[in-house]
Design an enzyme around this catalytic site. Structure first.
Site, PDB file in Angstrom:
ATOM      1  CG  ASP A  38     -34.149   9.220  34.315  1.00 47.08           C
ATOM      2  OD1 ASP A  38     -34.888   9.508  35.269  1.00 47.08           O
ATOM      3  OD2 ASP A  38     -32.960   9.573  34.242  1.00 47.08           O
ATOM      4  CG  ASN A 100     -40.947  13.344  38.267  1.00 48.44           C
ATOM      5  OD1 ASN A 100     -41.251  13.753  39.391  1.00 48.44           O
ATOM      6  ND2 ASN A 100     -39.867  12.582  38.068  1.00 48.44           N
ATOM      7  CE1 TYR A 171     -36.924  22.072  41.786  1.00 48.55           C
ATOM      8  CE2 TYR A 171     -37.489  23.154  43.854  1.00 48.55           C
ATOM      9  CZ  TYR A 171     -37.612  22.081  42.987  1.00 48.55           C
ATOM     10  OH  TYR A 171     -38.415  21.024  43.337  1.00 48.55           O
ATOM     11  CE  LYS A 175     -39.916  21.619  40.132  1.00 42.63           C
ATOM     12  NZ  LYS A 175     -40.397  20.538  39.234  1.00 42.63           N
TER      13      LYS A 175
END
Length: 301
Positions: A38, A100, A171, A175
């Site tokens: 992260d 992710n 977005y 995606k």
């Protein structure tokens, strides 16, 4: 009793919070060693901190699991390479990559700035490609040495990528690209013992708290349908050796629902043994539309 992912080494990107954190904890609970990646940025991608990833690592260790933290930017070519190297240095192998990481810069198209488009496409789409590219190169090298990997990639698409979402053109486009990238990677990497699948999750996270605000009532009978932990069981299974026959698939998952998405498939068709002229297409297209089911609406429309 053997755990589902005992002995496997897993990278989870964006693993400090929300769905990524749930994935990291779930893999560790099933016996995997986890690289908790992260960059520690805010919801809009600003700032950076090592603290959130380190906290998840400590949580895993406190429960008796094995984990290390990684703070690299996955959308950076060198950062993605360093991420893969972290797994190899810490645990000597890599079996699963869970892509992710992401953030939002929501805006209607007529108001969206170039930087808002570039930033979201970079972190989501390049942030999937770059770790995938470096992990795939490692697995190809392993395969060419004579040991066929039993490796997994799980990408994170979205219902916004499958249907579109008003105010999220950047977005949604990223995606959708991830879903297509998944299909290509599955076809290309099969020869090296790598399966590649994607999920389109719906859960309560920092990114979705406004979207799902109306569904955040008290859990019914103790079941919180929007909990990010609901997403992880499928991801852990896809990362296990049990899933070796499954590749090139996109699963929608939320609450207790798992849906195998069929994606783009041929529908009603009109043909003639010559080139169409524009003037004759009005009745042809109207007939095709009449035969086809109505498309699902774009989110927010």
């Amino acid at each position: 009793m053997s755990k589902l992912c005992s002995g496997r080494v897993v990278i989870v990107t964006g693993a400090a919070r929300g769905i990524g954190r749930a994935h990291a904890l779930a893999f560790a609970a099933e016996g995997a060693s986890v690289v908790v990646n992260d960059y520690g940025v805010g919801l809009d991608g600003s700032g950076a901190s090592a603290g959130p990833a380190a906290e998840v690592v400590e949580e895993i260790k406190a429960a008796g699991g094995s984990a290390v933290a990684n703070f690299d930017d996955v959308a950076s070519w060198d950062g993605a390479a360093a991420l893969v190297e972290t797994a190899l240095q810490a645990f000597g192998r890599l079996d699963v990559l869970v892509n992710n990481a992401g953030f939002l810069r929501d805006r209607m198209l007529v108001n969206m700035a170039e930087e808002e488009w570039d930033a979201v496409v970079r972190v989501h789409l390049k942030g999937h490609f770059a770790p995938l590219r470096h992990a795939a190169a490692h697995w190809r090298s392993v395969a060419k040495s004579g040991t066929v990997p039993d490796a997994r990639v799980i990408n994170t698409s979205s219902g916004a990528g499958l249907l579109g979402s008003v105010g999220q053109g950047n977005y949604s486009a990223a995606k959708a690209g991830i879903a297509s990238l998944t299909l290509v990677a599955a076809a290309e990497l099969a020869r090296y013992g790598v399966t590649v699948n994607a999920i389109a999750p719906a859960a309560r996270t920092r990114m979705t708290e406004q979207t799902f605000a109306s569904t955040m009532a008290a859990p019914d009978a103790g079941f919180d349908a929007m909990a990010p932990e609901n997403i992880s069981p499928l991801v852990v299974w896809l990362g296990s050796t049990e899933s070796r026959e499954v590749t090139g698939r996109v699963f929608e998952v939320d609450g207790g629902r798992i849906c195998l998405n069929t994606g783009w498939t041929p529908g009603p068709t009109a043909t003639k043994p010559a080139r169409w002229s524009p003037g004759e297409l009005t009745p042809v297209v109207k007939d095709l539309l009449a035969q086809a089911p109505a498309p699902l609406p774009v989110y927010g429309s």
